[in-house]
Motif scaffolding. Structure first.
Motif, PDB file in Angstrom:
ATOM      1  N   ARG A  50       0.883  -1.172   0.000  1.00 26.98           N
ATOM      2  CA  ARG A  50       0.000   0.000   0.000  1.00 26.98           C
ATOM      3  C   ARG A  50       0.916   1.216   0.000  1.00 26.98           C
ATOM      4  NH1 ARG A  50      -3.284  -0.746   4.256  1.00 26.98           N
ATOM      5  NH2 ARG A  50      -4.850  -1.680   2.917  1.00 26.98           N
ATOM      6  N   SER A  52       1.271   5.558  -0.480  1.00 27.68           N
ATOM      7  CA  SER A  52       0.510   6.807  -0.417  1.00 27.68           C
ATOM      8  C   SER A  52       1.451   8.004  -0.566  1.00 27.68           C
ATOM      9  CB  SER A  52      -0.265   6.914   0.900  1.00 27.68           C
ATOM     10  OG  SER A  52       0.626   7.019   1.980  1.00 27.68           O
ATOM     11  N   THR A 147      -3.613   7.314  -2.727  1.00 30.01           N
ATOM     12  CA  THR A 147      -3.244   6.009  -2.186  1.00 30.01           C
ATOM     13  C   THR A 147      -3.484   4.951  -3.252  1.00 30.01           C
ATOM     14  OG1 THR A 147      -5.456   5.677  -1.271  1.00 30.01           O
ATOM     15  CG2 THR A 147      -3.802   6.597   0.208  1.00 30.01           C
ATOM     16  N   GLU A 149      -2.993   0.400  -3.792  1.00 33.94           N
ATOM     17  CA  GLU A 149      -2.433  -0.910  -3.485  1.00 33.94           C
ATOM     18  C   GLU A 149      -1.830  -1.386  -4.786  1.00 33.94           C
ATOM     19  OE1 GLU A 149      -4.792  -3.906  -1.617  1.00 33.94           O
ATOM     20  OE2 GLU A 149      -5.473  -2.531  -0.058  1.00 33.94           O
TER      21      GLU A 149
END
Length: 182
Positions: A50, A52, A147, A149
């Motif tokens: 993940r 960001s 953000t 994934e």
């Protein structure tokens, strides 16, 4: 030194100082050098992260999204993979409104026009109902945070996957376009 030259140097120094205060969030880890914003990542699996990137009020949405993609590409290359694909990707906007008062009104608010009238208790002051009512500006301040994934892979990136990126191509194409720390 002549007075005009001194004045010019002082004005230039002041402009540089003020300009330094209003700069976009540099591409650096979140919290580096006491800055607000930057990139962060969290490992979820061997090939999944993940990622960001949060910007400040001067950082554009485009800069935030480019910085996110660059960090994903760098992380992919550092981990020994060739490409990455975004599984979930979002950009959030945090909007707040800031009011800025009129410096003239703030300083001279008690010098406005006024009248007096005679009522049951004698003379009473009555101020101008329009004096100082709209003496402020409202500014919209936006902050963006992107953000995603990402899933990483080796070899050639999957053909036909619009969310798949070649990590080295991303680094080569947008690496020079992000704001770096000074």
């Amino acid at each position: 030194m002549k007075t005009p030259t001194k004045t010019l140097l002082l004005v230039a120094a002041a402009a540089l100082t003020l300009g330094a205060c209003a700069t976009a969030t540099p591409y650096a880890p979140a919290g580096a050098n006491g800055q607000r914003g930057g990139y962060a990542e969290q490992r979820l699996e061997t090939d999944r992260y993940r990622v960001s990137f949060a910007g400040n009020s001067v950082t554009s949405r485009e800069q935030v999204e480019m910085s996110l993609l660059l960090r994903a590409a760098e992380l992919t290359a550092e981990s020994g993979f060739d490409w990455f694909s975004t599984a979930n990707r979002a950009t959030d906007r945090d909007t707040r409104y800031q009011t800025i008062g009129d410096p003239f009104f703030d300083r001279y608010r008690y010098w406005g026009p006024s009248w007096r009238y005679y009522g049951r208790r004698g003379w009473s002051p009555w101020g101008d109902p329009f004096w100082g009512r709209n003496d402020f500006d409202v500014r919209q301040v936006d902050r963006y945070e992107a953000t995603a994934e990402i899933v990483m892979g080796r070899g050639a990136k999957p053909a036909g996957d619009a969310n798949a990126f070649d990590a080295r191509e991303v680094i080569a194409n947008i690496g020079s376009r992000v704001t770096r720390p000074m």
